[in-house]
Design a protein around this motif. Sequence first.
Motif, short mmCIF file in Angstrom:
data_model
loop_
_atom_site.label_atom_id
_atom_site.label_comp_id
_atom_site.label_asym_id
_atom_site.label_seq_id
_atom_site.Cartn_x
_atom_site.Cartn_y
_atom_site.Cartn_z
N MET A 219 -6.08 -0.45 -6.80
CA MET A 219 -6.35 -1.00 -5.55
C MET A 219 -7.97 -0.46 -5.49
O MET A 219 -8.51 -0.93 -4.33
CB MET A 219 -5.49 -0.44 -4.66
CG MET A 219 -4.24 -1.02 -4.34
SD MET A 219 -4.50 -2.76 -3.72
CE MET A 219 -5.42 -2.60 -2.22
N ASN B 169 -4.82 8.33 6.05
CA ASN B 169 -5.13 7.83 4.95
C ASN B 169 -5.16 8.85 3.79
O ASN B 169 -5.98 8.97 2.72
CB ASN B 169 -6.65 7.45 4.85
CG ASN B 169 -7.59 8.47 5.25
OD1 ASN B 169 -7.31 9.46 5.67
ND2 ASN B 169 -8.97 8.46 4.99
N SER C 209 -6.08 -5.51 4.45
CA SER C 209 -6.24 -4.33 5.46
C SER C 209 -5.19 -4.58 6.65
O SER C 209 -5.16 -5.54 7.19
CB SER C 209 -7.55 -3.90 5.72
OG SER C 209 -7.49 -3.06 6.78
N LEU D 117 0.86 -1.43 -0.16
CA LEU D 117 0.01 -0.21 -0.20
C LEU D 117 0.88 1.24 0.01
O LEU D 117 0.43 2.37 0.26
CB LEU D 117 -1.03 0.17 1.15
CG LEU D 117 -2.17 -1.21 1.29
CD1 LEU D 117 -3.26 -0.85 2.32
CD2 LEU D 117 -2.55 -1.33 -0.31
N ASP E 71 -4.75 7.49 0.09
CA ASP E 71 -6.12 6.82 -0.45
C ASP E 71 -6.57 7.77 -1.20
O ASP E 71 -7.34 7.66 -2.49
CB ASP E 71 -6.91 6.26 0.67
CG ASP E 71 -6.51 5.24 1.47
OD1 ASP E 71 -5.45 4.79 0.98
OD2 ASP E 71 -7.26 4.74 2.51
N LEU F 34 -8.16 -0.45 2.30
CA LEU F 34 -7.11 0.53 2.34
C LEU F 34 -6.64 0.91 3.77
O LEU F 34 -6.81 0.20 4.66
CB LEU F 34 -7.52 1.69 1.48
CG LEU F 34 -7.58 1.17 -0.09
CD1 LEU F 34 -8.19 2.15 -0.87
CD2 LEU F 34 -6.14 0.92 -0.85
N GLU G 101 -4.98 7.86 -4.79
CA GLU G 101 -5.02 6.84 -5.76
C GLU G 101 -6.34 6.80 -6.14
O GLU G 101 -6.56 6.11 -7.30
CB GLU G 101 -5.14 5.31 -4.56
CG GLU G 101 -5.64 4.17 -5.26
CD GLU G 101 -4.44 3.43 -5.88
OE1 GLU G 101 -4.89 2.12 -6.55
OE2 GLU G 101 -3.60 3.95 -6.39
#
Length: 524
Positions: free
Chosen positions: A512, A176, A337, A92, A179, A430, A182
Amino acid sequence: MANPLTTAPFSRRALLAGAGIGTAYLLAGCRSAVDTQGQASSGTATAKRGGTLRIVQGADIAPTSVLAQNNVNLSFLRLVYNTLIELDHKTLEPKPSLAESWTLSPDSKNLEFRLRDGVTFHSGRAFTSADVAFTLDYIRREEVASQLKHVAKQITDVQAKDERTIAITFGKSMSNVWDLFELLLILDKDTAAKIPSGTFVGTGPFAVASYAPGSKLTLGRHEKYWKDSRPLLDGVEIAIVRQSQSMLSSLRGGQAHLAVDLAPLDAASIKGDSRFEVVRADPQDSAFYVGTNAAAAPFTDKRARQGVAWAINRERILTQVLGEIGQTSSLPWSPTSPAYDKALAGTYSYDVAKAKALFEQAGVAGAPVQVNYNAGLATNAAIAEIVTFDLKAAGLAATTTPLQGPDFQAKLTGGGLTGLFVNNHGFGQLAPATLVKGSFPFNADKNAASFDNADYKALAEKLWTTTDEAGQKSVQDEMNAFLLDQQFIVDLVVSSHTFTISNQVKGIAYSMYDYLNLDDAGIA
């Protein structure tokens, strides 16, 4: 090029290692691509340049949700657009895409991207930092849907320092941040206003040639794509075929090369056919659940909600409805995760006696209960039938309530579903904060279960803003204990999006968020 890896305050790699993630989880008749970085290729023949890849999917694309994860858009968004970074499927950690390098301050409040040179939009205009600044403004608009808006709204300043450098300041530290980037497709600032009407202009490998709503999207090669000699394909056609059986017929008849999310039993039916392969996307971000209306009887008492969790035969759903694509789980997280805990995933199992006892304790035994579902989704309809049967056996007067898709969605988002509802959610793959701050079934600020709880809001905020590794693990444990206790969402099976592909097709990959990536794809 300088090492682009961030100096973020905690490493997802370490968190994943601590959770034991990185081993492919394989299911009968399917293949996971976790060990090939989102790559899905069947057979041994080599892909050649040229040709048109034909895709079938069950629902039309949704232009108004290009900056949100919407299952109907999985097939086309990464074909038309690029993101600044792409997350590694095992760690990740971010990898370069439109951004070739970056720096993130130790408190994760200041992020600066150095953009790739020589990138052009399909219109021929050069991509610059102004387009990134525009997109960051666009996603923060109230009318724009995105599950990562909670991160975007923390942006306090955006500075395009020059055409290839953009600096972003956040108002708080967040766990995060990556995220968002992404998911954030970079838009063409000159044409973005036309996106809701079906005009899509990006920097991706394919440009839109035509779009007939409800019928077909046709794409052609972007000749000035920034990846040398890519894409291999001349074009892509995405046809809307409403029934899974019809999609399967298109594959078998050679009219299509790839089907997105066949009904699980249809996918399982061809597992012995050497002409095809069913690839299960490794993010494992399609979790099926039963939601409760926690604000109304009979599910205001958590014991009644826990009773539902004990009453349902998850193994039957996994086998009979999902064709063993997935694994039963009481947690919302994907096994990828850092919050996933294998031992806790088995907290609730099929136990009618425990369910009956809890319904008695909560004073709801014999209560009438509606089990709502979207009648247009055959998989959800089949799950709803099993849920209804099991709840009857446990002592509730349960009935299935089919709703038309628009009606179900309106009631889901508006809090108008009474009793229970069957649906599926993503965002368990994620950073854990993305689920509890962005996924609608779990969003602590406003959620599908009408679960309004101060302790939950505080815990979600803590999970979001804790950025050191040890602190994250501690809060993840707290969150797991809370979710398992409260059961406002009863998770059943953590499953995956699937791509059923002809053995002629090579080099398919995905993000992802399960967006198809055809940069290296070709037809043998």
